[in-house]
Design an enzyme around this catalytic site. Structure first.
Site, mmCIF file in Angstrom:
data_model
loop_
_atom_site.group_PDB
_atom_site.id
_atom_site.type_symbol
_atom_site.label_atom_id
_atom_site.label_comp_id
_atom_site.label_asym_id
_atom_site.label_seq_id
_atom_site.Cartn_x
_atom_site.Cartn_y
_atom_site.Cartn_z
ATOM 1 N N ASP A 25 -2.288 -10.795 2.845
ATOM 2 C CA ASP A 25 -1.258 -10.567 1.840
ATOM 3 C C ASP A 25 -1.945 -9.789 0.747
ATOM 4 O O ASP A 25 -3.043 -10.144 0.302
ATOM 5 C CB ASP A 25 -0.659 -11.863 1.301
ATOM 6 N N SER A 26 -1.335 -8.719 0.369
ATOM 7 C CA SER A 26 -1.955 -7.841 -0.605
ATOM 8 C C SER A 26 -0.895 -7.256 -1.506
ATOM 9 O O SER A 26 0.295 -7.258 -1.180
ATOM 10 C CB SER A 26 -2.738 -6.723 0.097
ATOM 11 N N GLY A 76 2.922 2.103 0.957
ATOM 12 C CA GLY A 76 3.076 1.276 -0.228
ATOM 13 C C GLY A 76 2.876 2.074 -1.511
ATOM 14 O O GLY A 76 3.433 3.162 -1.686
ATOM 15 N N LYS A 81 -11.415 5.550 2.143
ATOM 16 C CA LYS A 81 -10.471 4.508 1.757
ATOM 17 C C LYS A 81 -10.829 3.171 2.396
ATOM 18 O O LYS A 81 -10.804 2.123 1.737
ATOM 19 C CB LYS A 81 -9.049 4.913 2.147
ATOM 20 N N ASP A 104 0.122 3.484 -2.481
ATOM 21 C CA ASP A 104 -1.030 4.383 -2.375
ATOM 22 C C ASP A 104 -0.837 5.709 -3.117
ATOM 23 O O ASP A 104 -1.780 6.200 -3.743
ATOM 24 C CB ASP A 104 -1.362 4.656 -0.908
ATOM 25 N N LYS A 163 -0.880 -1.112 8.397
ATOM 26 C CA LYS A 163 -1.925 -2.131 8.336
ATOM 27 C C LYS A 163 -2.645 -2.267 9.683
ATOM 28 O O LYS A 163 -3.857 -2.456 9.735
ATOM 29 C CB LYS A 163 -1.326 -3.474 7.924
#
Length: 209
Positions: free
Chosen positions: A71-72, A155, A177, A157, A14
């Site tokens: 937060d995702s 994650g 992306k 992806d 991130k």
């Protein structure tokens, strides 16, 4: 003057994405790895916004810098929006990305293509040392692939397939992306606010405000 913000995460993926999106604009981006004394922030909110705000507020109060938190997670329609806010711990606390992906693959094993729709959702929160708060959100629509593909990203992806590109998130070039991702869209919506807030906070801390 180099301006400093802290990204309220220890996830270097991130941090790298935020640096790529913001570009070279005299902003030094720190992370929780630079402030080990803060410790783990429990994400116990029921929404992405609650978790993002909690993280940003906790960090801004602790270090006296403008904090940015996101937060995702992944929302799979067939699973009624799961894993959602539990995306990072879908396979259980302490498990890793691979185990989360394997659990998702298992749950979606016999689901036909037309029912494999999903989206990444992100909420970004900005909190100043004085307690001002700002939020923005972004989504990216896609499908759950039948196997993991690609080495870029983190994650889910490798499982998040984009029909328009014929690739998973983990196969996309970083510049593409960053432009189309849920995090990129959320950050684009809050970027001007973030720049203004950072400038104002720096002036106030230097006694110029």
């Amino acid at each position: 003057m180099v301006k400093k913000i802290i990204l309220a995460t220890g996830n270097q993926g991130k941090v790298r994405e935020l640096r790529e999106i913001l570009g070279d604009n005299d902003i030094e981006i720190l992370s929780l790895r630079d402030f080990s004394e803060i410790g783990e922030i429990v994400e116990d909110g029921s929404t992405f916004e609650e978790n993002a705000l909690k993280k940003a507020k906790t960090v801004a109060e602790a270090v006296g810098l403008t904090a940015v938190a996101d937060d995702s997670g992944l929302e799979v329609d067939f699973l009624e929006g799961a894993p959602g806010v539990y995306s990072a711990r879908f396979a259980g606390t302490g498990n890793n990305d691979l185990e989360n992906n394997l659990k998702l693959l298992s749950l979606m094993k016999d689901v036909p293509d037309r029912q494999r729709t999903a989206r990444f959702r992100c909420v970004i929160a900005v909190v100043t040392p004085s307690g001002e708060t700002y939020t923005a959100d972004g989504t990216c629509e896609g499908m759950i692939a039948r196997e993991m593909s690609g080495d870029n990203g983190f994650g889910y992806d490798p499982l998040f397939f984009l029909p328009d590109y014929g690739k998973t998130f983990a196969q996309l070039e970083p510049e593409i992306k960053n432009r189309i991702s849920h995090r990129g869209k959320a950050l684009a919506r809050i970027e001007s606010v973030l720049a203004e807030v950072i400038e104002r906070v720096e002036m106030e801390q230097c006694g110029l405000g």
